[in-house]
Design a protein around this motif. Structure first.
Motif, PDB file in Angstrom:
ATOM      1  N   GLU A   9       0.777  -1.136   0.214  1.00 32.48           N
ATOM      2  CA  GLU A   9       0.140  -0.338   0.156  1.00 32.48           C
ATOM      3  C   GLU A   9       1.087   1.055  -0.081  1.00 32.48           C
ATOM      4  O   GLU A   9       0.525   2.506  -0.736  1.00 32.48           O
ATOM      5  CB  GLU A   9      -0.742   0.129   1.319  1.00 32.48           C
ATOM      6  CG  GLU A   9      -1.860   0.982   1.480  1.00 32.48           C
ATOM      7  CD  GLU A   9      -2.527   0.898   2.444  1.00 32.48           C
ATOM      8  OE1 GLU A   9      -2.771   2.390   3.344  1.00 32.48           O
ATOM      9  OE2 GLU A   9      -3.291  -0.039   3.353  1.00 32.48           O
ATOM     10  N   TRP A  10       1.770   1.134   0.924  1.00 29.82           N
ATOM     11  CA  TRP A  10       2.841   2.301   1.187  1.00 29.82           C
ATOM     12  C   TRP A  10       3.931   1.796   1.018  1.00 29.82           C
ATOM     13  O   TRP A  10       4.685   1.139   1.929  1.00 29.82           O
ATOM     14  CB  TRP A  10       2.555   3.492   1.378  1.00 29.82           C
ATOM     15  CG  TRP A  10       2.082   3.549   2.926  1.00 29.82           C
ATOM     16  CD1 TRP A  10       1.507   2.360   3.664  1.00 29.82           C
ATOM     17  CD2 TRP A  10       3.343   3.469   3.989  1.00 29.82           C
ATOM     18  NE1 TRP A  10       1.463   2.641   5.302  1.00 29.82           N
ATOM     19  CE2 TRP A  10       2.804   3.203   5.597  1.00 29.82           C
ATOM     20  CE3 TRP A  10       4.688   4.242   3.979  1.00 29.82           C
ATOM     21  CZ2 TRP A  10       3.231   3.344   6.572  1.00 29.82           C
ATOM     22  CZ3 TRP A  10       5.400   4.488   5.399  1.00 29.82           C
ATOM     23  CH2 TRP A  10       4.494   3.862   6.335  1.00 29.82           C
ATOM     24  N   ILE A  11       5.376   1.999   1.049  1.00 29.92           N
ATOM     25  CA  ILE A  11       6.876   1.692   1.692  1.00 29.92           C
ATOM     26  C   ILE A  11       7.096   2.487   2.381  1.00 29.92           C
ATOM     27  O   ILE A  11       7.524   3.788   2.510  1.00 29.92           O
ATOM     28  CB  ILE A  11       7.334   1.217  -0.133  1.00 29.92           C
ATOM     29  CG1 ILE A  11       6.907  -0.146  -0.672  1.00 29.92           C
ATOM     30  CG2 ILE A  11       8.718   0.777   0.879  1.00 29.92           C
ATOM     31  CD1 ILE A  11       7.682   0.402  -1.713  1.00 29.92           C
ATOM     32  N   SER A  26       1.340  -1.700   5.000  1.00 28.42           N
ATOM     33  CA  SER A  26      -0.302  -1.593   4.266  1.00 28.42           C
ATOM     34  C   SER A  26      -0.803  -1.378   6.292  1.00 28.42           C
ATOM     35  O   SER A  26      -1.047  -1.904   6.639  1.00 28.42           O
ATOM     36  CB  SER A  26      -1.067  -2.765   4.700  1.00 28.42           C
ATOM     37  OG  SER A  26      -2.786  -2.993   4.623  1.00 28.42           O
ATOM     38  N   THR A  65       4.374   3.800  -6.423  1.00 31.00           N
ATOM     39  CA  THR A  65       3.823   3.695  -4.549  1.00 31.00           C
ATOM     40  C   THR A  65       3.683   5.065  -3.794  1.00 31.00           C
ATOM     41  O   THR A  65       4.976   4.828  -4.466  1.00 31.00           O
ATOM     42  CB  THR A  65       4.238   2.277  -4.701  1.00 31.00           C
ATOM     43  OG1 THR A  65       3.638   1.596  -4.965  1.00 31.00           O
ATOM     44  CG2 THR A  65       4.261   1.804  -3.551  1.00 31.00           C
ATOM     45  N   PRO A  66       3.361   5.140  -2.637  1.00 33.79           N
ATOM     46  CA  PRO A  66       4.307   6.448  -2.211  1.00 33.79           C
ATOM     47  C   PRO A  66       5.325   5.327  -1.078  1.00 33.79           C
ATOM     48  O   PRO A  66       5.412   4.096  -0.541  1.00 33.79           O
ATOM     49  CB  PRO A  66       2.613   6.549  -0.976  1.00 33.79           C
ATOM     50  CG  PRO A  66       1.306   6.265  -1.591  1.00 33.79           C
ATOM     51  CD  PRO A  66       1.698   4.762  -2.287  1.00 33.79           C
ATOM     52  N   VAL A  67       5.843   6.386  -1.099  1.00 34.34           N
ATOM     53  CA  VAL A  67       7.252   5.987  -0.476  1.00 34.34           C
ATOM     54  C   VAL A  67       7.756   7.031   0.523  1.00 34.34           C
ATOM     55  O   VAL A  67       7.392   8.729   0.541  1.00 34.34           O
ATOM     56  CB  VAL A  67       8.999   5.584  -1.347  1.00 34.34           C
ATOM     57  CG1 VAL A  67       9.590   5.543  -0.286  1.00 34.34           C
ATOM     58  CG2 VAL A  67       8.424   4.628  -2.227  1.00 34.34           C
ATOM     59  N   VAL A  68       7.869   6.753   1.642  1.00 39.81           N
ATOM     60  CA  VAL A  68       7.890   7.824   3.090  1.00 39.81           C
ATOM     61  C   VAL A  68       9.048   7.440   3.255  1.00 39.81           C
ATOM     62  O   VAL A  68       9.015   6.335   3.826  1.00 39.81           O
ATOM     63  CB  VAL A  68       7.329   7.860   4.019  1.00 39.81           C
ATOM     64  CG1 VAL A  68       7.181   9.048   4.666  1.00 39.81           C
ATOM     65  CG2 VAL A  68       5.579   7.920   2.820  1.00 39.81           C
ATOM     66  N   GLN A  98       8.217  16.432  -1.924  1.00 39.41           N
ATOM     67  CA  GLN A  98       8.304  15.429  -2.666  1.00 39.41           C
ATOM     68  C   GLN A  98       9.757  15.287  -3.323  1.00 39.41           C
ATOM     69  O   GLN A  98      10.422  17.056  -3.450  1.00 39.41           O
ATOM     70  CB  GLN A  98       6.950  16.457  -3.575  1.00 39.41           C
ATOM     71  CG  GLN A  98       7.482  15.229  -4.726  1.00 39.41           C
ATOM     72  CD  GLN A  98       6.198  14.221  -4.763  1.00 39.41           C
ATOM     73  OE1 GLN A  98       4.716  14.792  -4.216  1.00 39.41           O
ATOM     74  NE2 GLN A  98       6.436  13.065  -4.956  1.00 39.41           N
ATOM     75  N   ASN A 107       6.797   7.446  -6.273  1.00 40.61           N
ATOM     76  CA  ASN A 107       6.259   8.980  -5.319  1.00 40.61           C
ATOM     77  C   ASN A 107       6.388   9.288  -4.020  1.00 40.61           C
ATOM     78  O   ASN A 107       6.164   8.579  -2.969  1.00 40.61           O
ATOM     79  CB  ASN A 107       4.384   8.109  -4.899  1.00 40.61           C
ATOM     80  CG  ASN A 107       3.938  10.207  -4.398  1.00 40.61           C
ATOM     81  OD1 ASN A 107       5.084  11.241  -4.729  1.00 40.61           O
ATOM     82  ND2 ASN A 107       2.652  10.416  -3.969  1.00 40.61           N
ATOM     83  N   HIS A 296       3.177   9.291   7.608  1.00 43.92           N
ATOM     84  CA  HIS A 296       2.341   8.397   6.046  1.00 43.92           C
ATOM     85  C   HIS A 296       1.241   9.043   6.450  1.00 43.92           C
ATOM     86  O   HIS A 296       0.159   8.849   6.029  1.00 43.92           O
ATOM     87  CB  HIS A 296       2.224   7.031   6.091  1.00 43.92           C
ATOM     88  CG  HIS A 296       1.530   6.376   5.024  1.00 43.92           C
ATOM     89  ND1 HIS A 296       1.080   6.140   4.844  1.00 43.92           N
ATOM     90  CD2 HIS A 296       1.313   6.628   3.402  1.00 43.92           C
ATOM     91  CE1 HIS A 296      -0.386   5.458   3.844  1.00 43.92           C
ATOM     92  NE2 HIS A 296       0.641   6.317   2.052  1.00 43.92           N
ATOM     93  N   THR A 300      -1.716  11.028   4.193  1.00 45.55           N
ATOM     94  CA  THR A 300      -3.583  10.677   4.103  1.00 45.55           C
ATOM     95  C   THR A 300      -4.258  11.365   4.293  1.00 45.55           C
ATOM     96  O   THR A 300      -5.309  11.383   3.152  1.00 45.55           O
ATOM     97  CB  THR A 300      -3.137   9.359   4.389  1.00 45.55           C
ATOM     98  OG1 THR A 300      -2.104   8.155   3.713  1.00 45.55           O
ATOM     99  CG2 THR A 300      -4.650   8.691   3.518  1.00 45.55           C
TER     100      THR A 300
END
Length: 303
Positions: A9-11, A26, A65-68, A98, A107, A296, A300
């Motif tokens: 879902e995101w990383i 997730s 895929t969102p990566v924070v 960003q 992302n 994250h 969201t």
């Protein structure tokens, strides 16, 4: 390294000077994790994206895929500079920056570090650990110590970093034990708890004698066959004692918490206990991931 071909879902990414760690997430649940030694120190700017893709590509889908990410990825020498945010600041409310990517499946958002004007100080990566700590200890009002290569002493109130101080204790220990004349007298491992606590107290009481006491380890080894494990414990005690002497305005009379590796927090616990301070200890390993999850979630919610 472990992997999972299920799309994330995101990383979450923690990118240090010597390591790179990533988690397929997730929500706040870990689905898979991966690790490499592609730290900032070993990469050119152009090498960051390929290094990350080597680690996380099995988790990516066709869409972005969102990566924070936190840590040295946001340094001037990193992938993309995420400017420092001045204290006082709330780590849980930091706005990730960003960052540009060539691969459209990424992302990438980078968490900024914190800075302090006077006395001049900076942190990068620890702010995310603090966010993780505060996610689980919202009412904490006191001082959080993050021992490590560069130990941080952080004054926290109302979920806000008010001020902080950095000590190069871990790096000094490594340099002295492995690259100075003391390397011939210091064991690679081993412990002597009594010698450690005595050395802490000696340095706190007479910090101006630190340099002389350090060379005394060499003299005692040559002339009196000082056990190298005891010498290692004394070296650690002298340096942590000097750190406690310099940070006394932070920990004296305050609630103190420690977040680091279990071995390091145990040493700092013993050092503080010798000065009448009982500190609570936390394993720092999951705190970074918890902090990234908190940031994250905030991204969201604001989207």
């Amino acid at each position: 390294m472990s992997s999972n071909t299920t799309y994330a879902e995101w990383i979450a990414v923690d990118w240090g000077t010597t390591h790179l760690r990533a988690w397929a997430m997730s929500g706040d649940t870990v689905k898979a994790e991966a690790f490499s030694e592609d730290g900032m120190a070993s990469l050119t700017r152009e090498a960051f994206e390929p290094a990350l893709l080597r680690l996380i590509e099995p988790w990516l889908g066709a869409a972005a895929t969102p990566v924070v990410a936190c840590g040295m990825i946001g340094a001037r020498q990193g992938w993309f500079e995420a400017p420092y945010v001045a204290v006082p600041a709330k780590p849980g409310e930091l706005q990730p920056v960003q960052a540009p990517t060539d691969d459209k499946r990424l992302n990438l958002m980078i968490v900024p570090g914190l800075k302090q004007a006077d006395p001049a100080d900076v942190m990068r990566g620890e702010e995310t650990q603090i966010a993780g700590f505060l996610a689980e200890n919202k009412d904490f009002d006191g001082v959080l110590c993050l021992p490590g290569t560069h130990a941080k002493w952080v004054r926290i109130s109302a979920e806000e970093v008010v001020s902080f101080q950095t000590c190069m204790t871990g790096e000094m220990f490594q340099l002295l034990a492995e690259q100075s004349v003391l390397r011939h007298s210091i064991a690679a491992q081993g412990d002597d708890p009594d010698a450690f606590v005595e050395a802490v107290s000696d340095t706190i009481s007479r910090p101006e004698k630190l340099s002389q006491r350090l060379f005394n380890l060499r003299g005692e080894n040559v002339l009196n066959a000082l056990d190298p494990a005891t010498a290692r414990a004394r070296l650690s005690g002298y340096l942590i004692g000097a750190e406690l002497a310099s940070t006394k305005p932070y920990w004296l009379g305050q609630e103190v918490a420690l977040a680091g590796s279990p071995a390091l927090t145990a040493a700092y616990e013993a050092a503080l206990r010798s000065q009448g301070v009982e500190a609570r200890s936390f394993d720092a390993a999951p705190l970074t991931r918890t902090g990234l999850a908190r940031l994250h979630a905030a991204l969201t919610e604001s989207a």
